[in-house]
Design a protein around this motif. Sequence first.
Motif, PDB file in Angstrom:
ATOM      1  N   MET A   1      29.071 -18.933  99.867  1.00 18.24           N
ATOM      2  CA  MET A   1      30.419 -18.816  99.306  1.00 18.24           C
ATOM      3  C   MET A   1      31.467 -19.259 100.322  1.00 18.24           C
ATOM      4  O   MET A   1      32.444 -19.930  99.991  1.00 18.24           O
ATOM      5  CB  MET A   1      30.676 -17.372  98.853  1.00 18.24           C
ATOM      6  N   TRP A   2      31.255 -18.873 101.584  1.00 18.83           N
ATOM      7  CA  TRP A   2      32.204 -19.252 102.635  1.00 18.83           C
ATOM      8  C   TRP A   2      32.176 -20.769 102.859  1.00 18.83           C
ATOM      9  O   TRP A   2      33.220 -21.410 102.995  1.00 18.83           O
ATOM     10  CB  TRP A   2      31.869 -18.514 103.918  1.00 18.83           C
TER      11      TRP A   2
ATOM     12  N   ARG B   1      31.432 -23.072 100.738  1.00 16.99           N
ATOM     13  CA  ARG B   1      32.035 -23.777  99.600  1.00 16.99           C
ATOM     14  C   ARG B   1      33.534 -23.523  99.473  1.00 16.99           C
ATOM     15  O   ARG B   1      34.184 -24.038  98.572  1.00 16.99           O
ATOM     16  CB  ARG B   1      31.342 -23.345  98.302  1.00 16.99           C
ATOM     17  N   GLY B   2      34.090 -22.708 100.384  1.00 21.33           N
ATOM     18  CA  GLY B   2      35.517 -22.432 100.349  1.00 21.33           C
ATOM     19  C   GLY B   2      35.909 -21.340  99.379  1.00 21.33           C
ATOM     20  O   GLY B   2      37.100 -21.142  99.104  1.00 21.33           O
ATOM     21  N   GLU B   3      34.931 -20.590  98.850  1.00 18.09           N
ATOM     22  CA  GLU B   3      35.237 -19.515  97.916  1.00 18.09           C
ATOM     23  C   GLU B   3      35.678 -18.242  98.633  1.00 18.09           C
ATOM     24  O   GLU B   3      36.208 -17.320  98.003  1.00 18.09           O
ATOM     25  CB  GLU B   3      34.009 -19.224  97.044  1.00 18.09           C
ATOM     26  N   LEU B   4      35.443 -18.170  99.938  1.00 17.06           N
ATOM     27  CA  LEU B   4      35.873 -17.036 100.759  1.00 17.06           C
ATOM     28  C   LEU B   4      36.679 -17.545 101.934  1.00 17.06           C
ATOM     29  O   LEU B   4      36.327 -18.562 102.543  1.00 17.06           O
ATOM     30  CB  LEU B   4      34.658 -16.252 101.290  1.00 17.06           C
ATOM     31  N   SER B   5      37.749 -16.849 102.265  1.00 17.39           N
ATOM     32  CA  SER B   5      38.524 -17.201 103.457  1.00 17.39           C
ATOM     33  C   SER B   5      37.757 -16.783 104.703  1.00 17.39           C
ATOM     34  O   SER B   5      36.820 -15.972 104.638  1.00 17.39           O
ATOM     35  CB  SER B   5      39.880 -16.490 103.427  1.00 17.39           C
TER      36      SER B   5
ATOM     37  N   TYR C   1      35.303 -13.568 104.881  1.00 16.47           N
ATOM     38  CA  TYR C   1      33.912 -13.763 105.278  1.00 16.47           C
ATOM     39  C   TYR C   1      33.589 -12.970 106.539  1.00 16.47           C
ATOM     40  O   TYR C   1      32.537 -12.329 106.636  1.00 16.47           O
ATOM     41  CB  TYR C   1      33.641 -15.242 105.518  1.00 16.47           C
TER      42      TYR C   1
END
Length: 498
Positions: free
Chosen positions: A399-400, A402-406, A410
Motif C-alpha cells: 500500500m505504501w 503504491r502511494g495509498e499510505l503516506s 506507514y
Amino acid sequence: MRTIMPAIYGPTASYTPHMSGYVPVAVYVRISYDRYGKRHGVSDQTSDVIDLIERTPGLVLGEVYEDNDISAFNKDAERPEYNRLIRDVRAGRWTAVGCVRGSRLVRQRLQRAEFIDLMESVHGKVYTTDGTVYDFASEVGRGQFDSDGVKDTNESEKISARVTRAHVRMADQGRFPGGKRPYGYQRKREIIGDEIVVTWLIQPEEAEILREVARRVMRGESVHAVAMDLNRRGVPTAQGRKWWDGPVLGRMLVRPGIAGLRSFKGYDNIVAPGDWEPILPVEEWQALKATIEERAARRIVPGNEVKQLLAGFMVCATCGTRMRSSVSSRRPDAFRCSVIGDSCATKVHVPARPVEDLLTDLIGRRLREYAEYTAEEGPSTSAAKLAELASRMDRLAGMWARGELSDEAYGSAHRAAETERNDLRRQAEQEALRRVVLPGPDAIAAWESGDLMRRRSILTLLVDRIVVAPTRSGRKPFDPNRVTVHWRQHETDAADLD
C-alpha cells in the motif's frame, strides 16, 4: 610542478613552497564509497585540484589530505585526515584550502558552521575546481558557502531517506540482503529479458555441515568444540579458508537467514520470510538460537572457562539475584548471593556439592524416565501468528509503495507491527525451547560422561533456574527443601521428586 605529481597521491604527500608572495593551498580530497579500495576517485580529485592550483596565479601546492571510503554525512564516521586539516588550519599553517566541491569538506550542519567560524578567524579561502572561490573574510563568501552547503546537506538527506526506504521495502518483501556469499548458499545469475536476476540456492554440502553442527550443538557440544572438529577435518569456510572460529560459527548459527527469514538492522529484527529456501526449519533454528544465547548469558566471567556445573543457574530466593560461586582452599565450594550492601536481607548461601549431587541425580532420573524428552507437542501458535503478521506487513508495504499510505501513516503502522512482531518472536523462542527433542540414549550418555560443558548444555535445555531459600532457624545441615528447580515447562520442588 609536474615532477612532484607521483608523490602527491599518498595521504602524507606534500610540497613546501619557499617562494615569497605565493599562498600555499592545503588540498582535501574525499570519496564516500570505494568498493574495491583502488583510490581511483580520490586520485582523480587530487589531480583536478592540483591542476586548479597550477592554473591560478599566486597559489602553490601545500599538502594533500585524503580520506578514502569515508562519508562526510554520516555523523558516526571518523575522518582522520579532515580532523588533521582542521588542526593545521587552527595552528595557522594554512589559510587556503582546495577541493573539488564544498561538499567534499563538510555535509553536516554543525560541522559546516564550525568550519565557517574557523576559516573566518584566519581570513581563509576555499578554492573549488568549478572556479568558485569562497572568501570567508567577507559575509558574502561565508553566506555563499553556507547556502551551497545547505543544498548539499538537503540532497544527502533526501538520498539517505530514499536509500533507507528502498532497504526497508526490500526487507519487507523478503529480498536477500546482499553482501558476501553466506555459508550454505550459492549465487545463481540469470539474464531474463534485459535484466540480470540473482537468486540464492542451497549449496548441498555446506548445508549438510550446518545441519550437522546444529544437531551437535543441540545435543550438548559447545560451538567452540564443533568448530575445532571442523578444523581437524579440513572443512573449508565460505571463503575457502581452512580455519573455523567458534564465535564466528556461533554468529552464523543465530542468523535468521539459515531459517529462510529476512532480518533488518540486527538479527533480532525479523521482518518477513525470505525469498530463499531455509536450511533449518524455523522452530529448530529458534531452539538452536535460544540455546546458544542461553549458554552465552550463563558465562560468569567472559573469556574464563566455567568450572561449576550450576554456575549461572543458582538464584537467591530473597532478592532474585543470581548467586556467585565461591571457591576457597580453606572451605567447601559454595554459592552466595552476589548482592553488595544491604539490598538483600538474608544473603542466601548454600554449599555447592550437595546441590550439585541433588541435581545430578535428579536430571539423570528424568532423562532415564523418558525415552525421548519432548516438553511440548502440537503446532506453534506464535509461529502461526508471526506468519499472519508477516503477511499483513507485506500488504502494508505494498500500500505504501503504491502511494495509498503516506510516509507518516506507514511509519506509524510499521512501528506498531514491529512491536507486535518482537513480542511474538519472544513467545516463539520460548515455545521452541519447550519443543526441544532430546534423544534419551544420547542425552543419558552425555550426562553420565561427566563432561562439564555437555552437562551444562543439557541443563540449559531442561532447567530455567534453581532457586535457593534462606536457611531455616536451627537447621545447619543441608536441607534439600530449600532448593526449588524451575523447569522450562513447569516448576517442581526437588524434595518432591525423591
